[in-house]
Design a protein around this motif. Structure first.
Motif, PDB file in Angstrom:
ATOM      1  N   GLU A 143       0.824  -1.209   0.000  1.00  0.00           N
ATOM      2  CA  GLU A 143       0.000   0.000   0.000  1.00  0.00           C
ATOM      3  C   GLU A 143       0.861   1.262   0.000  1.00  0.00           C
ATOM      4  O   GLU A 143       0.480   2.283  -0.574  1.00  0.00           O
ATOM      5  CB  GLU A 143      -0.950  -0.028   1.191  1.00  0.00           C
ATOM      6  N   GLN A 144       2.040   1.198   0.655  1.00  0.00           N
ATOM      7  CA  GLN A 144       2.939   2.347   0.571  1.00  0.00           C
ATOM      8  C   GLN A 144       3.403   2.573  -0.863  1.00  0.00           C
ATOM      9  O   GLN A 144       3.468   3.714  -1.334  1.00  0.00           O
ATOM     10  CB  GLN A 144       4.165   2.131   1.471  1.00  0.00           C
ATOM     11  N   ILE A 145       3.734   1.494  -1.563  1.00  0.00           N
ATOM     12  CA  ILE A 145       4.165   1.636  -2.955  1.00  0.00           C
ATOM     13  C   ILE A 145       3.032   2.210  -3.797  1.00  0.00           C
ATOM     14  O   ILE A 145       3.240   3.087  -4.657  1.00  0.00           O
ATOM     15  CB  ILE A 145       4.628   0.276  -3.506  1.00  0.00           C
ATOM     16  N   GLU A 146       1.808   1.737  -3.546  1.00  0.00           N
ATOM     17  CA  GLU A 146       0.674   2.283  -4.278  1.00  0.00           C
ATOM     18  C   GLU A 146       0.484   3.773  -3.971  1.00  0.00           C
ATOM     19  O   GLU A 146       0.104   4.561  -4.855  1.00  0.00           O
ATOM     20  CB  GLU A 146      -0.591   1.504  -3.932  1.00  0.00           C
ATOM     21  N   GLY A 147       0.789   4.158  -2.743  1.00  0.00           N
ATOM     22  CA  GLY A 147       0.717   5.576  -2.398  1.00  0.00           C
ATOM     23  C   GLY A 147       1.715   6.403  -3.185  1.00  0.00           C
ATOM     24  O   GLY A 147       1.412   7.523  -3.623  1.00  0.00           O
ATOM     25  N   ALA A 148       2.946   5.888  -3.372  1.00  0.00           N
ATOM     26  CA  ALA A 148       3.948   6.604  -4.154  1.00  0.00           C
ATOM     27  C   ALA A 148       3.496   6.768  -5.595  1.00  0.00           C
ATOM     28  O   ALA A 148       3.662   7.842  -6.210  1.00  0.00           O
ATOM     29  CB  ALA A 148       5.283   5.857  -4.088  1.00  0.00           C
TER      30      ALA A 148
ATOM     31  N   ALA B 218       0.356   6.782  -6.601  1.00  0.00           N
ATOM     32  CA  ALA B 218      -0.757   7.735  -6.587  1.00  0.00           C
ATOM     33  C   ALA B 218      -0.258   9.164  -6.549  1.00  0.00           C
ATOM     34  O   ALA B 218      -0.814  10.057  -7.208  1.00  0.00           O
ATOM     35  CB  ALA B 218      -1.657   7.444  -5.379  1.00  0.00           C
ATOM     36  N   TYR B 219       0.799   9.420  -5.797  1.00  0.00           N
ATOM     37  CA  TYR B 219       1.356  10.771  -5.739  1.00  0.00           C
ATOM     38  C   TYR B 219       1.892  11.190  -7.106  1.00  0.00           C
ATOM     39  O   TYR B 219       1.638  12.315  -7.572  1.00  0.00           O
ATOM     40  CB  TYR B 219       2.453  10.843  -4.683  1.00  0.00           C
ATOM     41  N   LEU B 220       2.637  10.296  -7.756  1.00  0.00           N
ATOM     42  CA  LEU B 220       3.139  10.635  -9.091  1.00  0.00           C
ATOM     43  C   LEU B 220       1.996  10.917 -10.059  1.00  0.00           C
ATOM     44  O   LEU B 220       2.069  11.832 -10.884  1.00  0.00           O
ATOM     45  CB  LEU B 220       3.995   9.481  -9.640  1.00  0.00           C
TER      46      LEU B 220
ATOM     47  N   PRO C 269      -8.263   2.556  -5.402  1.00  0.00           N
ATOM     48  CA  PRO C 269      -9.016   2.861  -6.628  1.00  0.00           C
ATOM     49  C   PRO C 269      -8.115   3.238  -7.804  1.00  0.00           C
ATOM     50  O   PRO C 269      -8.442   2.959  -8.951  1.00  0.00           O
ATOM     51  CB  PRO C 269      -9.920   4.023  -6.206  1.00  0.00           C
ATOM     52  N   LEU C 270      -6.991   3.894  -7.545  1.00  0.00           N
ATOM     53  CA  LEU C 270      -6.123   4.304  -8.645  1.00  0.00           C
ATOM     54  C   LEU C 270      -5.344   3.144  -9.234  1.00  0.00           C
ATOM     55  O   LEU C 270      -4.819   3.242 -10.331  1.00  0.00           O
ATOM     56  CB  LEU C 270      -5.127   5.370  -8.156  1.00  0.00           C
TER      57      LEU C 270
END
Length: 847
Positions: free
Chosen positions: A789-794, A796-798, A839-840
């Protein structure tokens, strides 16, 4: 603070003698003098200076001026005056244009005293001696006259912010703590004290006679003080019990205080030390800060008066000559050489040093601050603040001005040497005081070296001194960027290790400049010891790390790969934050070590959140060692307060071998206790293989401390406490445990202890030994989900908020993060682990 001028000075009226309106007087001070009218206090002395828009100055041009003195007596006559501005002409056609005030020696005028007995005494008033022009450049002060402005005392800009005020002085200028009054800039008036050779004779009149240059006299006063009225005193100290209605500010300082014939340098709350505690066995002895008494440091004429403002609006007044209501503190005027040597060899050794006097006043050596500035990016000069105790780093010896009598000292050097905390007596003939330090724990001889992986802002040489003073063998000084401010960039050359034998050092204490490359959201990464060109950009993605308007042009993974390609050591700093791209970089195998950080070990433990975050990656099979770095950015942070211990094995000590040994993983991080663990005889960084049936492994451990008591020692297996030994505040312990292992896991040692007496604080932690059962990987479902989930957060930020670079660059960055996501995602699916995607980033989502 508005205080009356000194009662020891009497102004002399020149109203009948004024012959020019100085506001219309060209070639002098012009408009800069316009505000000085009526009764004025100049350097704490009263002068009558006329009224505006009519004659208010005596211009000495052609005719002499006679001032009736009426038989007054005086030891000195005080003149507020200036000579006409003049261009300095050193050489025609070359240096012949500056109004800098360096011309000197011309006979400007005569000031003559005529006594009642008809005797006359005349004094020649010479340019730049008794008088000077109003406009000068830096360094052109008069030799025997003072500018008509007291030195002003400045408060540091961060301190002003802390009091909710706009700083009166800018960063940098505020660090000087004062302004001399001699600076160039606005037009100056000069005060000259003319000595009267016959102070007991009545003076009938004063005759002012112009000679070769025009000059202007704005005011005259007389005094009968014995000591020269303009000579600044040397620093003195007194203890003052606050009068009713006087209050300290939030910094523990008294601001509403002033001296008529002098300057208050500081008025800080008294620090009351308990002498018995100081000489006892407590680890960290802090003084009690008084709310009702201050130590005042000042310079003053012997007949000055001290004023303290109160809330009731009436000043409390203290006569310094009589010392009523105040207690003089023994002055620190005896220069004493302090030497610190190693027991057995007598060699000078660098240490961290604190000294204070019987009134609790800090006693810095020459070259160090009276008040160590603890704030970010201010005064980074080889000093440290621990609570209310101030320290400096010395290279084995220093000279300090000390008071006669008892002086209290604290000398420290890392976590293997017994600290010295005692008192000594300074007598009138004391020249040298020598202290001998003893290495109690000899782990350096066993192949261990210490390091701080994270230091900022110091110069390399200051970093080396602080490292040696703290017993830190390797200091990693990291260049970086804060918005549009860059630090230590010019210190980086990609090859030099300060202190190494190849660069003229003794090879025992080293400094290497690397970089901390940073982004506000994606995270920070420390790139240590790499060779060649600096890895740019230092920061990316906008504030607060890089500048406003910077695009997101790089990932930390790319920085890490560059560092690896250039032979460096990649450290994920100050766990657990920022929690974003760090997950992807660890999954990609680009991180050599994870750093635990604490600014000051006396106020904080090793961050348990950082430890728990590290456990996540150990639980996913990433065999990453732990290291310690202070992230030192101010004197309030102790270099090496949290540090790495690395075992070199059979390697000789140099920077490259330290990097290799750290990567190998036989390390521990500590704020005091030293610790080590062996699993089946294997050190941290190693693997122990077991068959499919598992087995029982034998664990042995040891812990030792010079002064931080050890509470518990815990054998940690897979993140959980398997065995706990209560040590009950002893300074050493050892033990063993049998650990039954059925599934692949890891084992490490955790040591608890606290400078603050807080139960359960983490004081040390070793890196881990992996125990592998039949080649089965270590893999935790819960930790895998959190990391994914942290990787998905990175990503999502990009995709959403990162300031966009050009499309190809964005695609390349995104591909790096997708690679980490896919790697972990496939590992999870291989083990039948499924999770809800954000979702992203659902399967098949168009990114």
């Amino acid at each position: 603070m508005n205080i009356p001028p000194s009662e020891h000075v009497t102004p002399i009226s020149l109203a009948k003698h004024y012959n020019v309106d100085r506001g219309q007087l060209e070639g002098f001070g012009g408009e800069d003098w316009d505000a000085m009218y009526g009764r004025q206090s100049v350097l704490g002395m009263p002068f009558d200076l006329g009224v505006p828009n009519e004659p208010n100055a005596v211009l000495l041009d052609r005719d002499a001026v006679q001032v009736d003195m009426g038989g007054a007596k005086a030891t000195y006559l005080l003149f507020l005056h200036a000579v006409e501005d003049r261009v300095s002409r050193y050489q025609e056609g070359l240096a012949d244009f500056a109004t800098d005030g360096n011309e000197l020696g011309d006979h400007v005028s005569d000031y003559a005293l005529e006594y009642a007995d008809s005797e006359t005494h005349a004094t020649r008033i010479l340019r730049r001696f008794a008088i000077q022009q109003a406009h000068i450049s830096w360094g052109a002060s008069a030799f025997a006259a003072m500018p008509a402005a007291k030195p002003s005392v400045a408060m540091g800009a961060t301190d002003e912010h802390g009091l909710g005020r706009r700083p009166a002085s800018a960063y940098g200028r505020a660090e000087t703590r004062h302004s001399s009054g001699r600076d160039g800039g606005r037009a100056k008036l000069w005060v000259y004290a003319l000595p009267n050779p016959h102070p007991h004779k009545p003076i009938q009149q004063l005759v002012l006679t112009p000679k070769t240059e025009r000059s202007a006299v704005l005011g005259i006063a007389r005094t009968q003080v014995a000591d020269h009225p303009l000579r600044p005193g040397v620093r003195e100290k007194l203890r003052l019990d606050l009068p009713a209605g006087a209050r300290l500010n939030a910094l523990g300082e008294l601001e509403n205080i002033d001296i008529d014939l002098g300057v208050v340098m500081s008025a800080r709350a008294v620090l009351d030390y308990d002498a018995d505690r100081w000489l006892g066995a407590e680890v960290d002895v802090q003084p009690a800060r008084s709310s009702s008494a201050v130590i005042v440091e000042y310079i003053a004429h012997p007949q000055a008066k001290l004023y303290v403002g109160t809330e009731v609006g009436k000043n409390a007044v203290y006569d310094l000559a009589r010392a009523d209501g105040i207690a003089k503190v023994q002055p620190a005027h005896r220069p004493v050489k302090i030497r610190v040597v190693e027991k057995g060899t007598g060699q000078l050794v660098a240490v961290r040093l604190h000294m204070h006097g019987q009134a609790g006043e800090y006693l810095p050596p020459k070259g160090y601050h009276r008040r160590v500035n603890p704030h970010w990016f201010e005064d980074n000069y080889g000093e440290h603040v621990n609570g209310l105790n101030q320290y400096c780093y010395i290279p084995g010896e220093c000279v300090a001005d000390l008071p006669l009598g008892e002086v209290y000292v604290d000398i420290q050097k890392g976590y293997e040497i017994a600290p010295i905390r005692e008192k000594f007596t300074v007598g009138a003939d004391t020249d040298v005081v020598t202290f001998e330090i003893d290495r109690v724990l000899k782990w350096r001889e066993k192949g261990w070296v210490t390091a701080d992986t994270h230091v900022h802002f110091l110069s390399p040489q200051t970093a080396r001194l602080e490292g040696e003073g703290e017993g830190v063998n390797v200091v990693n000084l990291l260049a970086s960027q804060w918005g549009e401010m860059f630090s230590n960039v010019a210190d980086f050359d990609g090859k030099t290790t300060l202190g190494a034998k190849d660069f003229g050092g003794d090879g025992e204490f080293l400094v290497r400049v690397g970089t901390e490359n940073r982004m506000q959201v994606l995270g920070h990464i420390s790139l240590l010891g790499y060779s060649g060109q600096m890895i740019h950009p230092l920061c990316s993605g906008g504030p607060s790390e890089s500048a406003l308007g910077d695009a997101q042009e790089v990932t930390m993974a790319e920085w890490a790969q560059q560092c690896i390609d250039q032979g460096g050591l990649v450290v994920m700093p100050h766990g657990p934050n920022p929690q974003c791209e760090r997950a992807a970089d660890i999954v990609l195998g680009l991180i050599h070590a994870i750093e635990m950080m604490t600014f000051n070990p006396h106020n904080a433990q090793i961050n348990p959140y950082g430890i728990a975050d590290w456990y996540r990656y150990l639980n996913l099979g990433h065999h990453i060692p732990v290291v310690g770095g202070s992230d030192k950015m101010a004197a309030a942070s102790q270099l090496g307060g949290v540090r790495t211990y690395t075992h070199l094995g059979d390697r000789a000590f140099d920077y490259e071998n330290w990097m290799a040994a750290t990567k190998a993983g036989h390390t521990f991080v500590t704020v005091g206790p030293l610790s080590d663990i062996q699993v089946e005889g294997q050190a941290p960084g190693s693997k122990v293989q077991l068959p499919a049936s598992g087995g029982t492994v034998q664990v042995t451990w040891q812990a030792a401390s010079v002064r931080l008591p050890i509470d518990q020692v815990e054998v940690v297996v897979g993140g959980l406490t398997h065995d706990q030994v209560n040590v009950n505040k002893a300074l050493s312990a050892s033990g063993s445990a049998a650990v039954r292992v059925e599934n692949s896991t890891w084992i490490a040692l955790r040591v608890r202890g606290s400078y603050r007496g807080q139960h359960g604080e983490i004081a040390a932690h070793t890196s881990a030994v992996q125990v592998i059962v039949a080649e089965k990987p270590i893999f935790s479902q819960a930790d895998a989900t959190a990391v994914l989930e942290q990787i998905e957060g990175a990503i999502a930020y990009l995709d959403t908020l990162a300031p966009r670079p050009e499309a190809t660059r964005l695609k390349q960055m995104r591909a790096t993060l997708e690679a980490a996501h896919n790697r972990l995602h496939q590992q999870m699916h291989k083990r039948g682990i499924y999770h809800d995607h954000t979702p992203l980033h659902a399967h098949g989502h168009e990114h």
